[in-house]
Motif scaffolding. Sequence first.
Motif, PDB file in Angstrom:
ATOM      1  N   SER A   1       1.052  -0.728  -0.021  1.00 42.27           N
ATOM      2  CA  SER A   1       0.328  -0.092  -0.031  1.00 42.27           C
ATOM      3  C   SER A   1       0.775   1.193  -0.229  1.00 42.27           C
ATOM      4  O   SER A   1       0.593   2.501  -0.623  1.00 42.27           O
ATOM      5  CB  SER A   1      -0.687  -0.026   1.000  1.00 42.27           C
TER       6      SER A   1
ATOM      7  N   ASP B   1      -5.835  -0.852  -4.312  1.00 39.42           N
ATOM      8  CA  ASP B   1      -5.415  -1.140  -3.931  1.00 39.42           C
ATOM      9  C   ASP B   1      -5.986  -2.386  -3.213  1.00 39.42           C
ATOM     10  O   ASP B   1      -7.658  -1.925  -2.607  1.00 39.42           O
ATOM     11  CB  ASP B   1      -5.578   0.046  -2.539  1.00 39.42           C
ATOM     12  N   GLU B   2      -6.092  -3.709  -3.275  1.00 44.28           N
ATOM     13  CA  GLU B   2      -6.983  -4.340  -3.386  1.00 44.28           C
ATOM     14  C   GLU B   2      -8.411  -4.943  -3.431  1.00 44.28           C
ATOM     15  O   GLU B   2      -9.316  -4.086  -2.143  1.00 44.28           O
ATOM     16  CB  GLU B   2      -7.092  -5.067  -1.283  1.00 44.28           C
TER      17      GLU B   2
HETATM   18 MG   LIG Z   1      -2.820  -2.571   2.311  1.00 38.40          MG
END
Ligand SMILES: [Mg+2]
Lengths: 414, 228
Positions: free
Chosen positions: B47, B169-170
């Motif tokens: 991240s 992000d994910e």
């Molecule tokens: Mg992360």
Amino acid sequence: MSIRLAIAVTHLVNRKRPTLVSLTGIVLGVAFFLAVSSLMRGSERDFIKRLIDNSPHITVSDEYRNPQLQPAVVRWPEGAVEVRRVKPLTEVRGIRGHARKLAFIESLPGLRAAPVLMGSVVLTFAGRIEGVTLSGIVPAKTKGVSTIEEKFTQGSLDALAANPNGIVIGVGLAKKFGLEMGSVVNAASPGGEVRTLKVVGMFRTGNANYDETQTFALLKRVQGLLDRPNRINRFIIQLDDPYAARDVAAVIEERTGYKSVSWLEASEDLMSVLLVRNLIMYSVVSAILVVAAFGIYNTISTIVMEKTHDIAILKSMGFHARDVRRIFLAEGVMLGLIGSLLGLALGLGLMALLARVEIKPPGATELVHLPIYWGYEQYLLAAGFALASAVGAAYLPARKAGRVQPVTILRGMG
Amino acid sequence: MRPILAAERLGRVLPGEIPVTLVQDVTLAVERGEFVVIMGPSGSGKSSLLYLLGLLDTPTSGRVLLDGQDTSGFGEDELAATRLRKLGFVFQFHFLLAEFSVLDNVLLPLRRLGVLTEDAARRRARELLDQLGLSEHGHKRPYQISGGQRQRVAIARALANDPPLILADEPTGNLDTRAAANVRQILRDLTRAFGKTVIAVTHDLTFAGAADRRIGIVDGRIDPDWRA
Ligand SMILES: [Mg+2]
Ligand SMILES: Nc1ncnc2c1ncn2[C@@H]1O[C@H](COP(=O)(O)OP(=O)(O)OP(=O)(O)O)[C@@H](O)[C@H]1O
């Protein structure tokens, strides 16, 4: 509507209770500001109006503001002249050549003037003795400068004009002496002259002291009694525009050399009291708005705290720190504007209510309405101050919101 | 052709009593139209790297080149303007504004940019929602739709100003298999049909399998040997 404004509106609309509470603070602050200001300013204007109506706008008296210069000093103003051990001439006190001076004063536009010779005399009647002030007047002129004629309970200025031996007294003095219309009193001057005068008029001003000590007779008669033939010791001047008094007084003083005092100068201490009163009043009502501003600060700070995530999203999307600041400043502006408008409405309502209240001032016999001032500058002042405090209150939370770093928030989430 | 995004010896250290190294010495280049995933163990700095690449965070060493342009000298205003036009973010936790409708959320970047008229912006937002199968949900609030739908709204919003680069992000982190497959397909289509570049952090092996390239991150560094 700009997107910033839309977000600001949404924030406020979705938080009705805190928004309403902080709005109420501003509304009450503005309304109270107006009610107090209109009452204070109203009574001040009422007071000044009384002052203007009941006292001479300008009094020219037989005094010099500065001692007379020696002729030698006048002749050689640059010279090293010093005159010592001067023994002043004994002169008959009073304004010399008053007819010419009166003619000059009356040649000025927008005013009426009357000559007066004022002196102390002792009145005796039926064994009672009392010192009073006797003013020698010219009734026709006095009518133009004084409201005394309206205060007559019996007789008139015309009756005085018709009777060279007449005297006009106040009801207070009449009661003290047991005088009636037509009664005859003896008046004695400090110089020993005595005249017999007949009561041809009585007045009641409402001012007890005035009604007991002030008396009027014809100028010629008083000049004789005081042994000051052809002299007067003041001009009473009334202006169409009372606020020109200072300037007109300066012109008269310049031309005649005699001290000319405007009502503004004469009541300088009163004016400064009024100023202090206004300062106190405006500090107090402004303080209320400052307190109201804390409500706005509280509301907007809370929104900023609740919305840190939203702020982070907006900034990650490409909103500038400036955009974010503007959102919260706009909330302050909206609260200030709406609060001011509602406050103005409520304030006007309060003023209308106050204007209907009747009071009985001391010494007066009739009920009067509370004096309310309706001048627009108060509305501008109240709304302006409310708006300024609202924006001021929004500024700190807005700045904080602008500084939110999206990464900090995102890290906290991740 | 020059890469749409390049990182040169990128490093990020959090200052403090004990400084924490989040990312170190990362050099990479991503080509236009590429679908790249970043993988690695939890806490490895994926991240953090994404925030640096997306100009949300400033590196303590190295630099990021966007479309060949060095961004290290950018001030706050330039960074914000670049994020607005060139970058679209999709986060793991959808990050929609709860007080705005789905449509209004998609409109936010359009309105901020202010190039389109209000009408044109609305048309574009509706179009995006249609493409992502959300035509029925424009008027709803984010809490009135499912997680997968929210993730698609976030994608629609990221695409609003037509940025060349999407960072995610994910994006399938808390979706079920079907919703995840849907989002994966959409992101892949963006690179194939629309020439967008997508860089996504993921733990999802199926998702990673759909990508053109996988970059492994361990302890803040690129680890070429990393396998999930
Ligand atoms: Mg992360
Ligand atoms: N504010 C912080 N202070 C100290 N350390 C931090 C802070 N934020 C993150 N870290 C550390 O930095 C490292 C990288 O975090 P990052 O969120 O980038 O990892 P990640 O690879 O995204 O993990 P995950 O897969 O769990 O999302 C982690 O070891 C984390 O503990």
